[in-house]
Write a protein that holds these residues in place. Sequence first.
Motif, PDB file in Angstrom:
ATOM      1  N   SER A  13       0.830  -1.200   0.000  1.00 51.69           N
ATOM      2  CA  SER A  13       0.000   0.000   0.000  1.00 51.69           C
ATOM      3  C   SER A  13       0.872   1.260   0.000  1.00 51.69           C
ATOM      4  O   SER A  13       0.589   2.233  -0.712  1.00 51.69           O
ATOM      5  N   ILE A  14       1.927   1.229   0.785  1.00 48.37           N
ATOM      6  CA  ILE A  14       2.848   2.376   0.843  1.00 48.37           C
ATOM      7  C   ILE A  14       3.496   2.603  -0.517  1.00 48.37           C
ATOM      8  O   ILE A  14       3.576   3.737  -1.001  1.00 48.37           O
ATOM      9  N   VAL A  15       3.931   1.539  -1.156  1.00 48.91           N
ATOM     10  CA  VAL A  15       4.563   1.660  -2.477  1.00 48.91           C
ATOM     11  C   VAL A  15       3.585   2.266  -3.481  1.00 48.91           C
ATOM     12  O   VAL A  15       3.932   3.184  -4.229  1.00 48.91           O
ATOM     13  N   ILE A  29       8.383  11.246   2.797  1.00 49.89           N
ATOM     14  CA  ILE A  29       9.516  10.779   3.612  1.00 49.89           C
ATOM     15  C   ILE A  29       9.024   9.928   4.773  1.00 49.89           C
ATOM     16  O   ILE A  29       9.599   8.881   5.071  1.00 49.89           O
ATOM     17  N   LYS A  30       7.933  10.341   5.424  1.00 54.18           N
ATOM     18  CA  LYS A  30       7.374   9.561   6.529  1.00 54.18           C
ATOM     19  C   LYS A  30       6.959   8.170   6.053  1.00 54.18           C
ATOM     20  O   LYS A  30       7.241   7.162   6.701  1.00 54.18           O
ATOM     21  N   LEU A  31       6.267   8.121   4.916  1.00 51.42           N
ATOM     22  CA  LEU A  31       5.846   6.824   4.377  1.00 51.42           C
ATOM     23  C   LEU A  31       7.045   5.983   3.964  1.00 51.42           C
ATOM     24  O   LEU A  31       7.065   4.771   4.173  1.00 51.42           O
ATOM     25  N   PHE A  32       8.038   6.632   3.373  1.00 51.40           N
ATOM     26  CA  PHE A  32       9.243   5.902   2.974  1.00 51.40           C
ATOM     27  C   PHE A  32       9.921   5.285   4.191  1.00 51.40           C
ATOM     28  O   PHE A  32      10.331   4.119   4.163  1.00 51.40           O
ATOM     29  N   GLU A  33      10.031   6.055   5.266  1.00 50.36           N
ATOM     30  CA  GLU A  33      10.634   5.537   6.497  1.00 50.36           C
ATOM     31  C   GLU A  33       9.837   4.361   7.047  1.00 50.36           C
ATOM     32  O   GLU A  33      10.410   3.345   7.463  1.00 50.36           O
ATOM     33  N   THR A  36      10.564   1.322   4.911  1.00 53.05           N
ATOM     34  CA  THR A  36      11.867   0.684   5.134  1.00 53.05           C
ATOM     35  C   THR A  36      11.852  -0.170   6.404  1.00 53.05           C
ATOM     36  O   THR A  36      12.450  -1.242   6.436  1.00 53.05           O
ATOM     37  N   VAL A  37      11.117   0.289   7.423  1.00 51.10           N
ATOM     38  CA  VAL A  37      10.988  -0.505   8.660  1.00 51.10           C
ATOM     39  C   VAL A  37      10.220  -1.796   8.369  1.00 51.10           C
ATOM     40  O   VAL A  37      10.627  -2.888   8.784  1.00 51.10           O
ATOM     41  N   LEU A  38       9.125  -1.676   7.635  1.00 48.09           N
ATOM     42  CA  LEU A  38       8.331  -2.865   7.281  1.00 48.09           C
ATOM     43  C   LEU A  38       9.138  -3.818   6.405  1.00 48.09           C
ATOM     44  O   LEU A  38       9.093  -5.038   6.586  1.00 48.09           O
ATOM     45  N   SER A  39       9.881  -3.276   5.459  1.00 45.88           N
ATOM     46  CA  SER A  39      10.703  -4.096   4.574  1.00 45.88           C
ATOM     47  C   SER A  39      11.747  -4.882   5.368  1.00 45.88           C
ATOM     48  O   SER A  39      11.949  -6.079   5.135  1.00 45.88           O
ATOM     49  N   ALA A  40      12.399  -4.224   6.311  1.00 49.38           N
ATOM     50  CA  ALA A  40      13.400  -4.893   7.141  1.00 49.38           C
ATOM     51  C   ALA A  40      12.762  -5.996   7.990  1.00 49.38           C
ATOM     52  O   ALA A  40      13.330  -7.088   8.136  1.00 49.38           O
ATOM     53  N   ALA A  41      11.571  -5.726   8.532  1.00 45.82           N
ATOM     54  CA  ALA A  41      10.883  -6.730   9.349  1.00 45.82           C
ATOM     55  C   ALA A  41      10.498  -7.944   8.494  1.00 45.82           C
ATOM     56  O   ALA A  41      10.661  -9.091   8.927  1.00 45.82           O
TER      57      ALA A  41
END
Length: 75
Positions: A13-15, A29-33, A36-41
């Motif tokens: 959804s963010i993408v 930037i907030k959504l990108f951050e 990146t947290v979700l991607s790492a998890a």
Amino acid sequence: MPSFEESLKKLESIVETLEKGDLSLEDSIKLFEEGTVLSAACKKELDEAEGKVQLLIKQRDGSFRTEPFPNDKKS
């Protein structure tokens, strides 16, 4: 903590939202951050799952043995 599937849906959804390009720079930037947290998890969960996967190998005598799943990652 959300499940892997929930995290992946949120990441998708963010993408989609970022690809539209309608957000302010600050919101992007907030959504990108968050992404990146979700991607790492998600990556961490996938790496852990990969470590648990095993192959079941049938031996010539008809018995079975397990063997770790081959890891093709190059360090």
